[in-house]
Design an enzyme around this catalytic site. Sequence first.
Site, mmCIF file in Angstrom:
data_model
loop_
_atom_site.group_PDB
_atom_site.id
_atom_site.type_symbol
_atom_site.label_atom_id
_atom_site.label_comp_id
_atom_site.label_asym_id
_atom_site.label_seq_id
_atom_site.Cartn_x
_atom_site.Cartn_y
_atom_site.Cartn_z
ATOM 1 N N TRP A 194 -9.636 9.553 6.491
ATOM 2 C CA TRP A 194 -9.420 8.460 5.550
ATOM 3 C C TRP A 194 -9.845 8.927 4.170
ATOM 4 C CZ3 TRP A 194 -12.591 5.376 9.494
ATOM 5 C CH2 TRP A 194 -13.923 5.815 9.515
ATOM 6 N N LEU A 195 -8.991 8.681 3.197
ATOM 7 C CA LEU A 195 -9.277 9.107 1.834
ATOM 8 C C LEU A 195 -10.277 8.158 1.191
ATOM 9 C CD1 LEU A 195 -5.693 10.117 0.662
ATOM 10 C CD2 LEU A 195 -7.415 11.471 1.875
ATOM 11 N N GLY B 108 -9.850 1.551 2.685
ATOM 12 C CA GLY B 108 -10.831 0.603 3.187
ATOM 13 C C GLY B 108 -11.738 1.184 4.250
ATOM 14 N N GLU C 20 -5.542 -7.675 6.640
ATOM 15 C CA GLU C 20 -4.397 -7.200 7.410
ATOM 16 C C GLU C 20 -4.237 -7.977 8.707
ATOM 17 O OE1 GLU C 20 -5.862 -3.731 4.925
ATOM 18 O OE2 GLU C 20 -6.813 -5.069 6.378
ATOM 19 N N ASP D 107 2.557 17.044 5.887
ATOM 20 C CA ASP D 107 2.374 15.705 5.348
ATOM 21 C C ASP D 107 3.661 15.203 4.707
ATOM 22 O OD1 ASP D 107 -0.099 13.884 5.064
ATOM 23 O OD2 ASP D 107 0.859 13.710 3.108
ATOM 24 N N ARG E 279 -4.614 9.549 9.728
ATOM 25 C CA ARG E 279 -4.426 10.660 10.645
ATOM 26 C C ARG E 279 -5.633 10.814 11.547
ATOM 27 N NH1 ARG E 279 -2.110 15.307 6.928
ATOM 28 N NH2 ARG E 279 -4.241 16.030 7.019
ATOM 29 N N ASN F 262 -10.999 -4.092 8.107
ATOM 30 C CA ASN F 262 -9.942 -3.301 7.488
ATOM 31 C C ASN F 262 -9.104 -2.658 8.585
ATOM 32 O OD1 ASN F 262 -8.796 -1.779 4.977
ATOM 33 N ND2 ASN F 262 -9.129 -0.202 6.522
#
Length: 489
Positions: free
Chosen positions: A194-195, A199, A240, A289, A181, A176
């Site tokens: 990472w939320l 991935g 990707e 943000d 950030r 991934n």
Amino acid sequence: MRRLPVFADLRAFLAHLGGQGQLARVTAPVSLRHEMTAVQLAALRRGGPVLRFEAHDGPDMPVIANLFGTKARVAAGLGLELDQIPAFGAFLASLRSPEPPSGLRDALSHWPVLRAALRARPRVLHHAPVQRQGRAGLDALPVQTPWPEDGGPLITWPVVLTRPHGGEAADLSRYNLGVYRAQVLGPDRLILRWLAHRGGAAHHRSWQRAREPMPVAIALGADPALLLAAALPLPETVSELGFSGVLRGARTELVAARTVPLMVPAHAEVIVEGWVHPGEIAPEGPFGDHTGYYNAVESFPVMRISAITCREDPLYLTTVTGRPPDEPSVIGEVFNELALPVVRAQIPEVLDLWLPAAACSYRMAVVRIDKRYPGQARRVMMALWGMLPQFSYTKMIVVVDGTLDVRNWDDIAWAMATRMDPARDVMLIDRTPMDYLDFASPLEGLAGKIGIDATTKIGPETSRDWGREMQLDPAHEARAEALLAGILP
């Protein structure tokens, strides 16, 4: 299709832009704290060039900013000119569901698709430019602190590479790439934000379940195709790394990282390698943000740095995220055009789609449809919300029909004022997925959605005779233009 050359690395892209007068050197001293942000945003709002900061108050390394500050440069990063974006979007849609060729002639017509598939396979090198030198720690990088109330220095264009537990470093299809950030805590530590739906976070959970440290690599200053492949909201089934080869028009070249079991981009400017250990977290933020607000402080995983390698005389690529317009919103405008053929392939009655940049690029959508049957607008709304992950965060969809321009706020307002009844044509849904950065949502990660049917009502949608839209004869309009051409300036 491609009119532009292949950009194997960031330097080749900058050389091309420089030849087009799209690169400016800033030789006056600029502070990495807040001041560089102001310069970047001022340049972007003027449609200005890429900036190369030669003098700043950080480590001796040129800083590149405003790389994708115009739609034309985003298109160039894809190897295209702006007028080629719609056709390329159609090509990407064909890659999602290519039709089987019916014969030799048809197979030859599909050659661009076949060639793209070949370019999607990365090539592994034994030696790479990005491993020519090393850096002792993160304090050797000129990392910005973008906004006045930010919690510290922030790496803003990191391409973070991860893989799931149980996979092999050579299994590139399971990698991934994400742009997350990365807050610098010290020379050997940073925080990866990472939320949960991304991935990288999914991979992290797999390593945590195994109670093993997770290898992570961060590419700084990657080539434009890799940057855009990592930034665009691709389907989860699309690699990707492979997709970047399609964008670039050449296979992605990788090399084995020095201290972690991962393959990394061979032509990036800097590679940061390290490990995320189970349970090790730290408070991240606050940071400005894309919403135009500062985020709340929350805890995210800590990455311990094991090595930093770089090219000779490396460049440091940075950006700024804030209320639109910013670079992500400019990229989002191009994505809007790329996404339209993909949307139409699954929802054929969609004629046009606009994601206004001012609405944070995805929180509002205006759709024009070919209205044919009652209830069609609501069907389109629900199809869009369920189609791609990014549309699950779209809190408002307005559907219009006819010849209206979805990018014209006057047309949108007129349609809502004359074709929509609030009691009949508004659909509300509660407790659906939402970007937890949306402070307007009553619950973190859950919020309502609104769909507005501003189409002409037909059949059982109305019990009244619908008004007839006034239009002049096109011949008379053309005659008027010809008459006034010699009178009015």
